[in-house]
Design a protein around this motif. Sequence first.
Motif, PDB file in Angstrom:
ATOM      1  N   ALA A 332       0.806  -1.212   0.000  1.00 53.91           N
ATOM      2  CA  ALA A 332       0.000   0.000   0.000  1.00 53.91           C
ATOM      3  C   ALA A 332       0.842   1.266   0.000  1.00 53.91           C
ATOM      4  N   ASP A 333       1.860   1.311   0.847  1.00 52.93           N
ATOM      5  CA  ASP A 333       2.617   2.550   0.990  1.00 52.93           C
ATOM      6  C   ASP A 333       3.684   2.722  -0.098  1.00 52.93           C
ATOM      7  N   ASP A 334       3.914   1.697  -0.934  1.00 55.49           N
ATOM      8  CA  ASP A 334       4.884   1.840  -2.023  1.00 55.49           C
ATOM      9  C   ASP A 334       4.462   2.933  -3.001  1.00 55.49           C
ATOM     10  N   LEU A 335       3.161   3.038  -3.210  1.00 54.60           N
ATOM     11  CA  LEU A 335       2.663   3.871  -4.295  1.00 54.60           C
ATOM     12  C   LEU A 335       2.797   5.358  -3.996  1.00 54.60           C
ATOM     13  N   TYR A 336       2.371   5.778  -2.816  1.00 59.31           N
ATOM     14  CA  TYR A 336       2.481   7.207  -2.509  1.00 59.31           C
ATOM     15  C   TYR A 336       3.914   7.632  -2.200  1.00 59.31           C
ATOM     16  N   ASP A 337       4.782   6.691  -1.878  1.00 58.06           N
ATOM     17  CA  ASP A 337       6.198   7.029  -1.694  1.00 58.06           C
ATOM     18  C   ASP A 337       6.831   7.524  -2.989  1.00 58.06           C
ATOM     19  N   HIS A 338       6.254   7.151  -4.128  1.00 54.94           N
ATOM     20  CA  HIS A 338       6.809   7.526  -5.432  1.00 54.94           C
ATOM     21  C   HIS A 338       5.854   8.425  -6.220  1.00 54.94           C
ATOM     22  N   TYR A 351      -5.731  10.245 -11.160  1.00 56.42           N
ATOM     23  CA  TYR A 351      -6.796   9.981 -10.193  1.00 56.42           C
ATOM     24  C   TYR A 351      -6.541   8.711  -9.393  1.00 56.42           C
ATOM     25  N   ASN A 352      -5.708   7.832  -9.939  1.00 54.49           N
ATOM     26  CA  ASN A 352      -5.461   6.539  -9.310  1.00 54.49           C
ATOM     27  C   ASN A 352      -3.963   6.252  -9.382  1.00 54.49           C
ATOM     28  N   THR A 353      -3.428   5.594  -8.367  1.00 55.64           N
ATOM     29  CA  THR A 353      -1.981   5.373  -8.305  1.00 55.64           C
ATOM     30  C   THR A 353      -1.506   4.239  -9.211  1.00 55.64           C
ATOM     31  N   LEU A 354      -2.370   3.779 -10.111  1.00 50.91           N
ATOM     32  CA  LEU A 354      -1.899   2.842 -11.132  1.00 50.91           C
ATOM     33  C   LEU A 354      -0.730   3.451 -11.899  1.00 50.91           C
ATOM     34  N   GLY A 355      -0.781   4.773 -12.132  1.00 53.86           N
ATOM     35  CA  GLY A 355       0.315   5.435 -12.830  1.00 53.86           C
ATOM     36  C   GLY A 355       1.634   5.267 -12.097  1.00 53.86           C
ATOM     37  N   VAL A 356       1.587   5.300 -10.770  1.00 57.49           N
ATOM     38  CA  VAL A 356       2.802   5.084  -9.967  1.00 57.49           C
ATOM     39  C   VAL A 356       3.256   3.641 -10.103  1.00 57.49           C
ATOM     40  N   ALA A 357       2.304   2.721 -10.066  1.00 53.82           N
ATOM     41  CA  ALA A 357       2.643   1.300 -10.210  1.00 53.82           C
ATOM     42  C   ALA A 357       3.313   1.036 -11.559  1.00 53.82           C
ATOM     43  N   LYS A 358       2.781   1.652 -12.627  1.00 54.23           N
ATOM     44  CA  LYS A 358       3.392   1.478 -13.942  1.00 54.23           C
ATOM     45  C   LYS A 358       4.794   2.093 -13.982  1.00 54.23           C
ATOM     46  N   TYR A 359       4.976   3.215 -13.309  1.00 54.34           N
ATOM     47  CA  TYR A 359       6.307   3.839 -13.232  1.00 54.34           C
ATOM     48  C   TYR A 359       7.293   2.891 -12.552  1.00 54.34           C
ATOM     49  N   LEU A 360       6.873   2.270 -11.454  1.00 51.21           N
ATOM     50  CA  LEU A 360       7.752   1.346 -10.726  1.00 51.21           C
ATOM     51  C   LEU A 360       8.030   0.087 -11.546  1.00 51.21           C
ATOM     52  N   MET A 361       7.030  -0.358 -12.299  1.00 52.60           N
ATOM     53  CA  MET A 361       7.253  -1.540 -13.134  1.00 52.60           C
ATOM     54  C   MET A 361       8.260  -1.243 -14.237  1.00 52.60           C
ATOM     55  N   LYS A 585      -2.766   2.135   5.884  1.00 57.77           N
ATOM     56  CA  LYS A 585      -1.376   2.519   5.625  1.00 57.77           C
ATOM     57  C   LYS A 585      -1.296   3.446   4.406  1.00 57.77           C
ATOM     58  N   LYS A 586      -2.109   3.160   3.423  1.00 54.27           N
ATOM     59  CA  LYS A 586      -2.111   3.991   2.226  1.00 54.27           C
ATOM     60  C   LYS A 586      -2.650   5.389   2.568  1.00 54.27           C
TER      61      LYS A 586
END
Length: 671
Positions: A332-338, A351-361, A585-586
């Motif tokens: 959960a907290d991985d996404l807002y950290d980035h 609007y959704n932290t999917l963009g952060v997830a794609k950045y990390l991927m 946590k998020k």
Amino acid sequence: MCGIAGVFQQQPNAAIEAQTLVNMAAIMHHRGPDGFGYDRMEDCGVGFSHARLSIIDLDEDRARQPFRSANDRLLLAHNGEFYDFKRIRADLTAQGARFRTKSDSEIVLHLFERVGLEATLKELRGEFAFALFDRDEDALYLVRDRFGIKPLYYTETDNGLVFGSELKVLFAHPDVKREFSTEGLLHQLIQVMVPGSTAFEGIHQVAPGHVVKVTRKQGKLAIETSKYWDVKFPLAHEYPGDEVDETPYIEGVRKHLLEAVQHRLTADVPVGCYLSGGIDSCAILGLSAASTQTSVKAFTIGFDSSDYDETPIAQEMAEATGADHHIMRLKADDLYDHFVKTIWHTERTIYNTLGVAKYLMSQQVHDVNYKVVLTGEGSDELFAGYPAFRKDMFLHGLDHLPDSERKAWQELLEKNNKLFKGAMLAREEFVSPAFNAKMGFTPSCVQPWLSCADVALPLIAAERRADVEDYDPGSAIAATLDEEMLKGRHPLDRAQYVWIKTMLEGQILTWGGDRVDMANSMEARPAFLDHHLAEYAFTVPPHLRIKGNKEKYVLREAMKGLLPETLYKREKFAFMAPPAHTDPKKWQAVLKLAEQFLSEEPVTQAGLLDYEMVQATFAKHEDETVPIDEKVQLDAVINHMLGVQILHHHFVQTDVPELAAKRARELGWHA
């Protein structure tokens, strides 16, 4: 691949600072870490620069851009890929063309000289954005691919025109102003943007399938925009009836998709695949594996929420194809950290932290030395995969159904769409008079965002709010849609057209695609957006896209032999990251970011938001009596508030030209 930048001066004898061109390339080093180049036609008032990600023709010196034609007539800077270029190259060579590189980019120079731009564009297949200067015509052409997979921005200054692959590239030029427009601010807060616009005053995008032509007339620039391609569905009465034989359509989709995938496997570096639990990416992986002699590397994002995690199905598909499967599991907290770093790259709110997830991927893809992946984006747009399309099909395209069947449809829709209310679907029906007038109804895909306008308007700082109190976002968006492409079309076609023109280009291909992938020097190739496949998909009758409430029916049948049975039977699940309200946590990570960007001092200093309304929004989110679907909407609004404040920090508060110069010095890039 790559990033491009350039300047076109009002006066042909005006000097262009070479180091400024280099700095513009340096600030997008992430798009092209393998080298840079610049060139100026001093007597023409034009200069281009280029940051290179080497994928085809790895020779750094030979393939360095910008390219000049042999006779010095043309100057070219290109970002992206042209597929089928070997055939074109061979044909041109037979006509007497002499190529100096092995790059796909060079075909533009030879095609343009022989047949002109209009005929050249018909030959180009792929995802691309390029700038081409023609000395004979004294004209600059800015060209973007048909769906807007690759970005291209431009703006006018007091001295000329500046363009580039990213906003920060424009902002690296000292003549470019860096300030929000109030309309742009409102659209950032409601997620959906006016096609061709940005958050910033005077900064425009080249629209997908368009050419911007810039010429000089009496010491000033003349800017003309023309369309060379559009999403063109048949007229509703041209479709065959419900009893049509499905087999030719199923075989046609399979044939065109296989061809699109095989073209996108062309590279001088290894090519992998993104893999979720949907039929889109699974089909891409299956066809890629069948088309190659080696095991395909597959990359999957896993979430720590069973409601949103798709790794079990992805694993099943990877095992079935013998893929080398890499799973990135996010907490959960991985996404807002980035989040802050991701906004630097998206250059718009999310609007959704999917963009952060794609950045990390994409970061992990880069870390294992992959530069290219095939993706499943575009399938839902072509074959009606989103919940909003089923809803519009039910509301506007199935009037002939008896009441009993309509009731069954409605019950199934309500059950399936519960997870997306407040985000991908509106909490309540929203009607836009402008959309109703333009196309007969307000598409469900834009309703959740347009319905946020009443929530977003009070969030804007009082001194700005007056500028947009009478502004209608729906009217501004509807005005950009080509009525000729909507008139006489089936309701499902109209809904898909609107999504393609708004959310596909402005969201999925931006913060869900190019911007977060290229952030880590990784090129994504969405095979479904091959325009040959798309033009075929547009001919598939609506009842074969959604059949018996089964979305993407014709694609499922075309890929049936590739897909695990559980996936073949599975209904569409929109790929999203878990919203903030779903995990304590998020939510704590959100509050930590809010303390930095949404406390009174930064909000007052930026002058974008109303601090009291910001506080009220957070208080409402923490109210336990607020319904879940409203919390989903509030999650999105809070992400947007954070986003506009972070955008201000990155691009207004920060001295971007100095940052670009510093980056160039660190890289050792100099004129």
